[in-house]
Design a protein around this motif. Structure first.
Motif, PDB file in Angstrom:
ATOM      1  N   THR A  51       0.214  -2.002   2.271  1.00 31.34           N
ATOM      2  CA  THR A  51      -1.064  -2.661   2.015  1.00 31.34           C
ATOM      3  C   THR A  51      -1.230  -3.977   2.754  1.00 31.34           C
ATOM      4  OG1 THR A  51      -1.151  -1.667  -0.196  1.00 31.34           O
ATOM      5  CG2 THR A  51      -2.569  -3.574   0.207  1.00 31.34           C
ATOM      6  N   ILE A 211      -9.007  -2.692 -11.657  1.00 27.72           N
ATOM      7  CA  ILE A 211      -8.495  -1.380 -11.266  1.00 27.72           C
ATOM      8  C   ILE A 211      -7.279  -1.098 -12.142  1.00 27.72           C
ATOM      9  CG2 ILE A 211      -7.493   0.028  -9.422  1.00 27.72           C
ATOM     10  CD1 ILE A 211      -8.946  -1.821  -7.418  1.00 27.72           C
ATOM     11  N   GLU A 224      -3.195   4.800  -4.149  1.00 26.87           N
ATOM     12  CA  GLU A 224      -4.641   4.984  -4.290  1.00 26.87           C
ATOM     13  C   GLU A 224      -5.290   3.733  -4.873  1.00 26.87           C
ATOM     14  OE1 GLU A 224      -4.963   8.582  -6.552  1.00 26.87           O
ATOM     15  OE2 GLU A 224      -4.777   9.868  -4.768  1.00 26.87           O
ATOM     16  N   ALA A 225      -4.622   3.077  -5.816  1.00 30.37           N
ATOM     17  CA  ALA A 225      -5.182   1.869  -6.414  1.00 30.37           C
ATOM     18  C   ALA A 225      -5.269   0.739  -5.385  1.00 30.37           C
ATOM     19  CB  ALA A 225      -4.329   1.434  -7.605  1.00 30.37           C
ATOM     20  N   ASP A 227      -5.294   1.015  -2.167  1.00 24.65           N
ATOM     21  CA  ASP A 227      -6.230   1.387  -1.103  1.00 24.65           C
ATOM     22  C   ASP A 227      -7.691   1.168  -1.523  1.00 24.65           C
ATOM     23  OD1 ASP A 227      -4.237   2.072   0.643  1.00 24.65           O
ATOM     24  OD2 ASP A 227      -4.504   4.249   0.459  1.00 24.65           O
ATOM     25  N   SER A 228      -7.930   1.067  -2.815  1.00 22.04           N
ATOM     26  CA  SER A 228      -9.310   0.942  -3.302  1.00 22.04           C
ATOM     27  C   SER A 228      -9.752  -0.506  -3.495  1.00 22.04           C
ATOM     28  CB  SER A 228      -9.473   1.708  -4.622  1.00 22.04           C
ATOM     29  OG  SER A 228      -8.740   1.091  -5.673  1.00 22.04           O
ATOM     30  N   PRO A 230     -11.537  -3.790  -2.792  1.00 21.07           N
ATOM     31  CA  PRO A 230     -12.686  -4.087  -1.922  1.00 21.07           C
ATOM     32  C   PRO A 230     -12.286  -4.994  -0.757  1.00 21.07           C
ATOM     33  CG  PRO A 230     -13.260  -4.374  -4.240  1.00 21.07           C
ATOM     34  CD  PRO A 230     -11.777  -4.190  -4.187  1.00 21.07           C
ATOM     35  N   THR A 238     -10.286  -9.258  -7.600  1.00 20.91           N
ATOM     36  CA  THR A 238      -9.819  -7.992  -8.158  1.00 20.91           C
ATOM     37  C   THR A 238      -8.490  -8.184  -8.862  1.00 20.91           C
ATOM     38  OG1 THR A 238     -10.939  -6.595  -6.513  1.00 20.91           O
ATOM     39  CG2 THR A 238      -8.975  -5.671  -7.561  1.00 20.91           C
TER      40      THR A 238
END
Length: 287
Positions: A51, A211, A224-225, A227-228, A230, A238
């Motif tokens: 990430t 999230i 997946e978290a 990658d989501s 913003p 976030t």
């Protein structure tokens, strides 16, 4: 949808890091904060190897991402994950950890390791510092993100919620908080000491984008978290709430208060390594 090959690559790295952590714990004469190290392994691995825009070569780059390990007692987990990225030498961690003058203290020290952004140890300080770093970056027009890794226990601190309020007021979409929600403190389970639930709703009430990761020890869910998240140009900070198991992967550590920290004997190490191998094989088959 997370790429399967990438998830497998990160699973391999997390497995190797867990093995290295157990071996280091066995070789060290003192106690290591194994429980919380094990619970946040998937998140830390994904952050440093997938990430965040970080690497040894980017140390002086003003546009690299920033990372604060607010739960500073988890330092050895961070050292080992960073070693797999090429920041440090694993053998040096093992041979010098916790010694007077070592670069690898039981809490992170940026004067010893200049590639770190913040020295941490006293809980509840990471997010306030992160707010300052993110606000400075936004003022300068820089696009990098500031990531702050917290334990759920430290979010009992009022300083965390003051920072949460300030982060939203300053529209810091470049700020990402991550909570290792393993529901255990040093001497008790969190909900037995102070009621944090409804936890996600508290962050929402402070105006944060939330999230939730149902299983923060499932690499696919973690990827997946993360990658989501913003874009950093967003004006809302976030928080990722990663529901984890303290001592994850080792049968005699999981959800055991006494394994907030501890030391492994040679017999313990063999059991731990066998447990980790079995869990790793099971995860690969299920993916």
């Amino acid at each position: 949808m997370a790429d399967k090959k990438e998830v497998l690559r990160l699973m391999d790295l997390a497995y190797q890091a867990r093995q290295n952590l157990c071996k280091m714990c066995c070789s060290y004469s003192g106690n290591v904060h194994m429980g919380g190290d094990m619970s946040m392994m998937e998140v830390l691995t994904t952050l440093f190897h997938h990430t965040m825009n970080v690497s040894p070569e980017l140390q002086g780059d003003p546009e690299r991402d920033r990372f604060i390990l607010s739960k500073g007692h988890g330092a050895v987990c961070m050292y080992i994950v960073m070693a797999l990225k090429g920041f440090f030498d694993y053998d040096e961690i093992c041979s010098t950890y916790g010694e007077v003058g070592s670069k690898f203290g039981q809490h992170p020290c940026k004067t010893r390791l200049p590639m770190l952004d913040v020295s941490t140890g006293s809980l509840g300080h990471g997010l306030p510092i992160g707010v300052g770093l993110a606000a400075s970056a936004k003022q300068k027009g820089q696009k990098h993100r500031v990531f702050v890794m917290m334990g759920d226990g430290e979010t009992c601190e009022g300083s965390v919620w003051e920072a949460a309020m300030a982060g939203r007021a300053l529209h810091l979409g470049n700020l990402v908080g991550i909570v290792d929600r393993n529901r255990q403190l040093m001497t008790s389970f969190s909900e037995d000491s102070i009621l944090l639930e409804p936890y996600a709703d508290k962050w929402r009430a402070f105006g944060w984008n939330v999230i939730e990761v149902e299983d923060g020890n499932d690499m696919k869910q973690v990827v997946e978290a993360l990658d989501s998240i913003p874009d950093s140009s967003s004006d809302i900070p976030t928080v990722i709430i990663s529901n984890t198991v303290k001592g994850k992967g080792v049968s005699f550590m999981e959800k055991q208060i006494k394994w907030h920290c501890g030391s492994l004997t040679k017999d313990d190490l063999q059991t731990a390594l066998s447990d980790l191998e079995a869990a790793y094989e099971k995860q690969r088959k299920e993916l």
